[in-house]
Design an enzyme around this catalytic site. Structure first.
Site, PDB file in Angstrom:
ATOM      1  N   HIS A 375       0.807  -1.213   0.000  1.00  0.00           N
ATOM      2  CA  HIS A 375       0.000   0.000   0.000  1.00  0.00           C
ATOM      3  C   HIS A 375       0.841   1.263   0.000  1.00  0.00           C
ATOM      4  O   HIS A 375       0.563   2.215  -0.714  1.00  0.00           O
ATOM      5  CB  HIS A 375      -0.931  -0.018   1.208  1.00  0.00           C
ATOM      6  CG  HIS A 375      -1.971  -1.081   1.078  1.00  0.00           C
ATOM      7  ND1 HIS A 375      -2.823  -1.435   2.086  1.00  0.00           N
ATOM      8  CD2 HIS A 375      -2.291  -1.863   0.028  1.00  0.00           C
ATOM      9  CE1 HIS A 375      -3.623  -2.393   1.660  1.00  0.00           C
ATOM     10  NE2 HIS A 375      -3.306  -2.671   0.431  1.00  0.00           N
ATOM     11  N   ARG A 482      -3.707  -3.591 -18.044  1.00  0.00           N
ATOM     12  CA  ARG A 482      -3.696  -4.837 -17.266  1.00  0.00           C
ATOM     13  C   ARG A 482      -4.797  -4.736 -16.217  1.00  0.00           C
ATOM     14  O   ARG A 482      -4.577  -4.244 -15.110  1.00  0.00           O
ATOM     15  CB  ARG A 482      -2.337  -5.026 -16.596  1.00  0.00           C
ATOM     16  CG  ARG A 482      -1.181  -5.285 -17.558  1.00  0.00           C
ATOM     17  CD  ARG A 482       0.127  -5.487 -16.797  1.00  0.00           C
ATOM     18  NE  ARG A 482       1.176  -6.088 -17.582  1.00  0.00           N
ATOM     19  CZ  ARG A 482       2.236  -5.425 -18.075  1.00  0.00           C
ATOM     20  NH1 ARG A 482       2.381  -4.139 -17.846  1.00  0.00           N
ATOM     21  NH2 ARG A 482       3.150  -6.067 -18.766  1.00  0.00           N
ATOM     22  N   ARG A 518      -7.225  -5.658 -21.414  1.00  0.00           N
ATOM     23  CA  ARG A 518      -6.911  -7.081 -21.348  1.00  0.00           C
ATOM     24  C   ARG A 518      -7.712  -7.675 -20.199  1.00  0.00           C
ATOM     25  O   ARG A 518      -7.616  -7.186 -19.066  1.00  0.00           O
ATOM     26  CB  ARG A 518      -5.421  -7.307 -21.099  1.00  0.00           C
ATOM     27  CG  ARG A 518      -5.138  -8.796 -20.973  1.00  0.00           C
ATOM     28  CD  ARG A 518      -3.708  -9.098 -20.771  1.00  0.00           C
ATOM     29  NE  ARG A 518      -3.272  -8.764 -19.434  1.00  0.00           N
ATOM     30  CZ  ARG A 518      -2.016  -8.897 -19.030  1.00  0.00           C
ATOM     31  NH1 ARG A 518      -1.096  -9.323 -19.875  1.00  0.00           N
ATOM     32  NH2 ARG A 518      -1.675  -8.592 -17.798  1.00  0.00           N
ATOM     33  N   GLU A 617       0.856 -14.955 -26.638  1.00  0.00           N
ATOM     34  CA  GLU A 617       1.963 -15.138 -25.698  1.00  0.00           C
ATOM     35  C   GLU A 617       2.226 -16.610 -25.422  1.00  0.00           C
ATOM     36  O   GLU A 617       3.136 -16.949 -24.680  1.00  0.00           O
ATOM     37  CB  GLU A 617       1.714 -14.355 -24.393  1.00  0.00           C
ATOM     38  CG  GLU A 617       0.350 -14.521 -23.814  1.00  0.00           C
ATOM     39  CD  GLU A 617       0.052 -13.559 -22.670  1.00  0.00           C
ATOM     40  OE1 GLU A 617       0.969 -12.955 -22.110  1.00  0.00           O
ATOM     41  OE2 GLU A 617      -1.139 -13.432 -22.339  1.00  0.00           O
ATOM     42  N   ASN A 640       6.868 -10.793 -23.268  1.00  0.00           N
ATOM     43  CA  ASN A 640       7.428 -11.268 -21.988  1.00  0.00           C
ATOM     44  C   ASN A 640       7.132 -12.751 -21.804  1.00  0.00           C
ATOM     45  O   ASN A 640       8.021 -13.555 -21.567  1.00  0.00           O
ATOM     46  CB  ASN A 640       6.818 -10.517 -20.792  1.00  0.00           C
ATOM     47  CG  ASN A 640       6.946  -9.019 -20.911  1.00  0.00           C
ATOM     48  OD1 ASN A 640       7.784  -8.536 -21.634  1.00  0.00           O
ATOM     49  ND2 ASN A 640       6.105  -8.289 -20.198  1.00  0.00           N
ATOM     50  N   ASP A 641       5.852 -13.090 -21.932  1.00  0.00           N
ATOM     51  CA  ASP A 641       5.488 -14.499 -21.764  1.00  0.00           C
ATOM     52  C   ASP A 641       5.897 -15.317 -22.983  1.00  0.00           C
ATOM     53  O   ASP A 641       6.355 -16.447 -22.849  1.00  0.00           O
ATOM     54  CB  ASP A 641       3.985 -14.641 -21.501  1.00  0.00           C
ATOM     55  CG  ASP A 641       3.674 -14.457 -20.020  1.00  0.00           C
ATOM     56  OD1 ASP A 641       4.427 -14.993 -19.195  1.00  0.00           O
ATOM     57  OD2 ASP A 641       2.692 -13.771 -19.690  1.00  0.00           O
ATOM     58  N   ARG A 651      10.848 -15.976 -16.854  1.00  0.00           N
ATOM     59  CA  ARG A 651      11.141 -14.557 -17.070  1.00  0.00           C
ATOM     60  C   ARG A 651      11.574 -13.841 -15.797  1.00  0.00           C
ATOM     61  O   ARG A 651      12.199 -12.787 -15.847  1.00  0.00           O
ATOM     62  CB  ARG A 651       9.924 -13.849 -17.693  1.00  0.00           C
ATOM     63  CG  ARG A 651       8.718 -13.753 -16.788  1.00  0.00           C
ATOM     64  CD  ARG A 651       7.480 -13.355 -17.570  1.00  0.00           C
ATOM     65  NE  ARG A 651       6.983 -12.032 -17.186  1.00  0.00           N
ATOM     66  CZ  ARG A 651       5.796 -11.560 -17.547  1.00  0.00           C
ATOM     67  NH1 ARG A 651       4.987 -12.278 -18.316  1.00  0.00           N
ATOM     68  NH2 ARG A 651       5.418 -10.368 -17.162  1.00  0.00           N
ATOM     69  N   CYS A 688       3.482  -5.639 -27.152  1.00  0.00           N
ATOM     70  CA  CYS A 688       3.249  -4.903 -25.908  1.00  0.00           C
ATOM     71  C   CYS A 688       4.086  -5.417 -24.740  1.00  0.00           C
ATOM     72  O   CYS A 688       3.866  -5.040 -23.603  1.00  0.00           O
ATOM     73  CB  CYS A 688       1.769  -4.917 -25.533  1.00  0.00           C
ATOM     74  SG  CYS A 688       1.148  -6.543 -25.121  1.00  0.00           S
TER      75      CYS A 688
HETATM   76  C1  PEP Z   1       3.540 -10.166 -21.768  1.00  0.00           C
HETATM   77  O1  PEP Z   1       3.429 -11.317 -21.367  1.00  0.00           O
HETATM   78  O2  PEP Z   1       4.398  -9.788 -22.600  1.00  0.00           O
HETATM   79  C2  PEP Z   1       2.655  -9.112 -21.238  1.00  0.00           C
HETATM   80  C3  PEP Z   1       2.716  -7.886 -21.703  1.00  0.00           C
HETATM   81  O3  PEP Z   1       1.810  -9.458 -20.233  1.00  0.00           O
HETATM   82  P1  PEP Z   1       2.238  -9.518 -18.686  1.00  0.00           P
HETATM   83  O4  PEP Z   1       3.620  -8.921 -18.609  1.00  0.00           O
HETATM   84  O5  PEP Z   1       1.216  -8.745 -17.953  1.00  0.00           O
HETATM   85  O6  PEP Z   1       2.214 -10.979 -18.409  1.00  0.00           O
HETATM   86 MG    MG Z   2       1.709 -12.027 -20.289  1.00  0.00          MG
END
Ligand code: PEP
Ligand code: MG
Length: 761
Positions: A375, A482, A518, A617, A640-641, A651, A688
């Protein structure tokens, strides 16, 4: 506050014992003599043959300081390490231990000098002070016996009295009370975790809400109860004032308001008041009772890994301190005169404690514990204050007023930095401010390459205040909202109406620019405080995102309903995360259609257009593009995923996360394949993941044909600057020429190219 006015039967056993101890504590004897007397009083009262007090000394040892029943020769001789023996075990876990046959316990450590072989049963409790174990109090009996819960409680109450004596510095020097490792006055660099970026330089103000509670034992418990209840009421009035001032109270509905609301709910928790009242009725003064409950809570839950529990503990600690302030009339550091440039250092703190400080003087916040979603971190972010958290033992390594630099960008802090380091950081900060000003100037200029290719730059958002960044950095919209983030900071699952209100604000703030919602991506490491968690061996590949949404369709349907209603005739973009099979997309889209039908039937205003997309992803989906293309309105690549699954590298694990490079012929070739297929099918595609926000990576992505990127807001300036300094055609031919190379990484080649061509990376 519902427990106020209820009657609780007085607990007589500890009261009687406390009354006896009170006289000893108030006496004029030397501390050691008083301690000796205390052990004999406790032993007699609890009908135990032994009572011993161990005090924690520097070097993490517990030293036998006084005993009734064990050999007097062992006093100041017997020492146990934390974790060693039963006493060490109690200290290590900060939990009481009751055993009818101590010698059978695997941790039993026999010390011949004590002569304790004769005693079978054992009851020990930690002596806690400000959440830290400062000693152990134990009783032992010859005959095997079971100690009752009341006896444990009584011993804990007595331990509370002793804690004050230990902490008063009468037994051991104050410098031994806090473990000091490292050389006290050397400059020190410590690493932590970034909770909020930015650089803060100033003088340390240690937030140690140490209250001296002089009177522990109550003379008149009923009067104490009355004092406690009055203080509760006063605290609530005070809280309203603290929480309702400053730039956070503009009523714009940001998540920091949810945080403060959750905090208010904790303040009204009846269980907390009840436990405190019980402690008063056991014979403690109101302030001692507050301390006792606070310490126990911290010891019990402080090591909890569940982020929800941890946050509750901090909120309660914060409230406990507010209450103590009411009871003792002591003013906190926040009210004392602060230096002009403050770096606030705390083990952890709650939002109210933080807001008590004059935030215009706070340059940074450094925490020993905490998490990015704690918080206080959310509130600090709303105020644009850099935060470095999880800096181990920081409080024992720095003193008030010492110089300190908190570097949120690089997750590090410098204590007592040398003059030249200070100057370097001042220069860095100036330079950053300058660059920030330069980026601000770019904000209204197009993200267009030198040869005229326009790139759409969007931001990734999570909290409501991120939406202000659309205008601030000059983004084209929100490429990834998100939606699970606001769910994570609340105390309970938001209902349709709460979600609708939030999404309406989001769309209002976006002011006509597109926002890609999303749908909720929880599970794995993204924990919702109010959901039962279960252990999964591989949470990232577990029950998360669309998998939960399809198994529990009510959650997704409520979210979609809220979104449809929030749109009120505007365009909406809905994106489903972690889709691995085309059928999952179909099923989710069907739920969306049901919500649209439902809205139509109830006569609501439908969105002007609904764009339905998918987040790519999971690699499996990339092998189903033929089937996918006709179904979707857009695709966004979550690199990322995608990278973690493509290369099977976690990751979040630093040992492997850098092992493979997105700037490799294979990974770029893979992304190019997806982009080409989208192009053929006329489906807009963007990237993204974090990679899109790094200038060199963004250059390569543009080189393989991407024209739409989404990134954290601070990345927009640097990426836009890079775009405006590059020409798309030569970059494309260069990147394509590298795609056939048998390399793990072409990063250096790209970097050299950028340098040779004057591209700002
Ligand atoms: C991703 O997986 O690249 C992504 C943008 O989603 P998150 O980082 O919220 O898993
Ligand atoms: Mg993701």
């Amino acid at each position: 506050m519902s427990a106020a006015g209820s009657t609780i039967p007085p607990t007589t056993a500890p009261r009687r014992l406390l009354a006896r101890l009170r006289d000893v504590m108030a006496g004029a004897e030397a501390a050691q003599d008083r301690l000796n007397r205390v052990t004999s009083i406790i032993a007699a009262d609890m009908v135990a043959e032994v009572c011993s007090i161990y005090v924690r000394r520097a070097g993490d040892v517990l030293e036998l300081f006084a005993t009734q029943g064990l050999s007097a020769d062992a006093v100041h001789v017997t020492r146990l390490r934390i974790g060693e023996g039963l006493v060490g075990d109690i200290a290590a876990h900060a939990n009481p231990l009751a055993l009818s046959d101590a010698r059978n316990h695997p941790n039993f450590a026999f010390r011949p000098e004590t002569g304790e072989e004769a005693f079978h049963s054992f009851l020990g409790v930690p002596i806690l002070r400000a959440g830290r174990v400062v000693g152990v109090l134990s009783v032992q009996n010859v005959t095997p016996r079971k100690y009752t819960e009341e006896e444990t409680e009584t011993l804990q109450t007595v331990a509370m009295v002793l804690a004050e004596m230990v902490a008063s510095g009468q037994l051991i020097g104050r410098d031994e009370l806090a473990p000091i490792d490292g050389i006290a006055l050397k400059p020190l660099r410590l690493e932590g975790t970034r909770f909020n970026a930015g650089l803060g330089i100033g003088q340390a103000v240690l937030h140690e809400p140490r209250f001296t509670v002089e009177k522990i034992v109550a003379e008149d418990p009923d009067a104490e109860l009355e004092r406690l209840r009055t203080a509760f009421t006063a605290m609530h009035g005070q809280l309203e004032r603290i929480l309702d001032i400053g730039p956070l109270s503009n009523g714009d509905g940001g998540e920091h308001e949810d945080v403060l609301e959750a905090f208010r709910l904790v303040a009204e928790d009846a269980g907390w008041l009840r436990r405190t009242e019980e402690a008063v009725l056991s014979g403690l003064t109101a302030e001692a009772a507050v301390l006792k409950v606070k310490n126990e809570m911290r010891a019990r839950l402080g090591s909890a890994t569940d982020p929800y529990l941890r946050e509750r503990v901090h909120d309660l600690e914060d409230l406990g301190n507010q209450l103590l302030r009411q009871l003792t009339g002591q003013v906190g550091q926040a009210q004392s005169e602060l230096p002009e440039h403050v770096v606030l250092v705390a083990r952890n703190m709650g939002p109210a404690e933080f807001l008590e400080y004059d935030h215009t003087r706070i340059r940074a916040l450094v925490l020993e514990e905490g998490s990015a979603s704690s918080h206080v971190a959310i509130i600090a972010r709303a105020l644009d204050i850099p935060v470095v958290g999880q800096v181990r033992d920081i409080l024992s390594k720095i003193a008030n007023n010492e110089a300190i630099i908190a570097d949120g960008d690089n997750s590090q802090i410098f204590i007592r930095p040398s003059e030249d380091i200070q100057q370097t950081f001042h220069a860095t900060r100036k330079h950053k401010e300058l660059i920030k000003a330069q980026y601000a100037q770019l904000k209204d200029l197009p993200a267009k390459t030198r040869d005229g290719v326009e790139i759409s730059l969007n931001i990734n958002a999570g909290l409501l205040f991120d939406f202000d960044q659309i205008e601030a950095v000059g983004a084209d919209g929100v490429g990834l909202y998100r939606t699970e983030v606001p769910f994570m900071v609340r105390a309970e699952f938001p209902d349709v109406e709460a979600q609708r209100t939030l999404y309406e604000k989001v769309l209002d703030r976006a002011n006509g620019k597109p926002v890609v919602f999303r749908t909720i991506d929880v599970g794995g490491d993204k924990v919702l405080p109010y959901w039962d968690q279960f252990d999964e061996e591989n949470p990232a590949m577990g029950w998360r995102a669309i998998r939960i949404s399809l198994d529990r369709p009510a959650i997704l349907r409520q979210q979609l309903r809220a979104l449809v209603r929030a749109a009120k005739g505007r365009n909406i973009y809905v994106m489903f995360p972690m889709v691995a099979e085309v059928e999952e997309f179909d099923a989710a889209k069907k739920l969306l259609q049901r919500e649209l039908d439902r809205e139509r039937e109830r006569g609501g205003i439908l969105p002007e257009k609904v764009h339905t997309g998918v987040m790519l992803e999971v690699p499996a989906l990339a092998l189903q593009l033929d089937k996918l293309m006709p179904r979707v309105d857009f695709i966004s690549i979550g690199s990322n995923d995608l990278m973690q699954f493509l290369y099977a590298t976690d990751r979040g694990n630093p040992h492997v996360s850098d092992r493979y490079d997105i700037l490799s012929p294979f990974a770029l070739g893979f992304l190019k394949h997806v982009r080409d297929r989208c192009d053929q099918a006329g489906v807009p595609v963007s990237v993204c993941g974090e990679a899109a926000g790094r200038p060199l990576e963004a250059m390569a992505l543009i080189g393989i044909g991407f024209r739409r990127l989404s990134m954290p807001p601070p990345a927009i300036g640097p990426v836009k600057e890079m775009i405006r300094s590059m020409a798309a055609r030569p970059v494309a031919s260069f990147v394509h020429s590298l795609l056939e190379m048998p390399r793990v990484s072409i990063r250096q080649r790209l970097r050299d190219f950028a340098k040779d061509h004057g591209i700002e990376i």
